[in-house]
Design a protein around this motif. Structure first.
Motif, short mmCIF file in Angstrom:
data_model
loop_
_atom_site.label_atom_id
_atom_site.label_comp_id
_atom_site.label_asym_id
_atom_site.label_seq_id
_atom_site.Cartn_x
_atom_site.Cartn_y
_atom_site.Cartn_z
N ALA A 1 -4.54 -2.58 4.57
CA ALA A 1 -4.90 -1.32 3.90
C ALA A 1 -5.19 -1.55 2.41
O ALA A 1 -6.01 -0.86 1.81
N SER A 2 -4.51 -2.54 1.83
CA SER A 2 -4.68 -2.74 0.38
C SER A 2 -5.87 -3.64 0.04
O SER A 2 -6.29 -3.70 -1.10
N SER B 1 0.84 -1.21 0.00
CA SER B 1 0.00 0.00 0.00
C SER B 1 0.87 1.26 0.00
O SER B 1 2.09 1.17 0.17
N GLY C 1 0.08 -3.08 5.83
CA GLY C 1 -0.02 -2.75 4.40
C GLY C 1 -1.00 -3.67 3.69
O GLY C 1 -1.79 -3.23 2.86
#
Ligand code: AMP
Length: 306
Positions: A246-247, A40, A243
């Motif tokens: 979040a992605s 991300s 990450g």
């Protein structure tokens, strides 16, 4: 969706039974942010001194990070030195020089307050709380901590635990915080302190994930033949996990999301320990990550997969 990452940015000296290297790129935020950047966008908040090599800033930039929250202060960069024993799960801190970190006040650059995902890397819980004070209602907040803060800043840490969705800590820290021998009991006790989710890391033995209503997941570590430098494995795990969330997660974070996130964090950490500092991250590709995730999936499964 960007992850806001805050923590230390350091120049480390690391000694293992086989090698010693000085002035390496290190620090909790460096490891967290670089790992998260594989999945991300990252907004980095931290401080370095005037002596911080430009090549490290260029490396952060090459990972696509937003560096508007990176302060360059007068003085020297935070320095840490540690030594690993033959059992590389055992480490002694040889020295710490706070330098510019001593007067560090995390300031969020424009737009950072709206970040949906926040990873509070290992720094004093007072500073972690200060970052949360500036946020505009993040969706998911993850905090890391260490034994030092449990010993010297317990009140601030307890205040933090009431404000975060997830705490990541290692086995000895979980025992120190709860005064419990059983890690299962410790995980449940930490949940009662505030976080809905708790991940207890066990070094080369993987991690335990605790969720709501008795949800539980045990994740092994990727079995590596050679570990060259375990420094930052925990931070890389946290960064990869944050990450990945979040992605991939657009609504509420579920336990199923976290199970996959924990495995992605473990995959990233397993690469990082293959070389000193963040060196392995420089050549790491999405194909490497996907391949190791798949072999992780196959060897973790206890039923025969056709
Ligand atoms: P880990 O191996 O995950 O514990 O992380 C190691 C990193 O933490 C090193 O790169 C150090 O620079 C950093 N570190 C060590 N002590 C501290 C501290 N007191 N505060 C913030 N960062 C630290």
């Amino acid at each position: 969706m960007p992850v806001l990452v805050v923590g230390s940015i350091a120049l480390d000296t690391v000694k293992t039974p086989f090698e010693e290297h000085a002035d390496l790129l290190g620090g909790s935020a460096s490891y967290c942010a670089v790992a998260a950047s594989f999945f991300s966008a990252v907004n980095l908040v931290g401080v370095v001194g005037a002596d911080f090599p430009a090549e490290h800033v260029a490396f952060f930039k090459s990972r696509g990070m937003d560096l508007a929250g990176l302060q360059v202060a007068e003085g020297r960069t935070f320095r840490w030195s540690g030594e690993y024993m033959l059992d590389m799960n055992v480490r002694e801190t040889r020295s710490i020089a706070l330098n510019v970190f001593e007067h560090f006040t995390p300031r969020l650059a424009a737009g950072y307050a709206e970040s949906a995902f926040v990873l509070l890397g290992n720094i004093g819980p007072g500073l972690q709380n200060h970052v949360l004070d500036q946020m505009a209602g993040p969706r998911f907040v993850i905090a890391d901590t260490m034994d030092l803060w449990i010993k010297v800043a317990l009140d601030e840490l307890m205040r933090l635990l009431g404000r975060v969705d997830m705490l990541i800590l290692n086995d000895s820290e979980a025992r120190l915080l709860t005064r419990e021998t059983s890690l299962v009991k410790a995980g449940l006790l930490i949940q009662a302190m505030g976080p809905r989710f708790v991940a207890i890391k066990k070094g080369e033995h993987g991690c335990l994930l605790f969720g709501e209503g008795g949800d539980f997941f045990s994740c092994s570590a990727y079995p590596l033949e050679d570990v060259h430098d375990p420094t930052g494995a925990g931070d890389t795990f946290a960064g990869g996990l944050a990450g990945y969330l979040a992605s991939t997660v657009s609504g509420e974070v579920t336990f199923g999301d976290l199970r996959k996130a924990v495995v992605h964090g473990s995959v990233l950490a397993s690469f990082n320990v293959e070389m000193f500092s963040l060196e392995r991250m420089r050549s790491l590709t999405q194909e490497d990550i996907a391949e190791r995730y798949e072999s992780f999936r196959l060897f973790s499964h206890f039923e025969v997969i056709p």
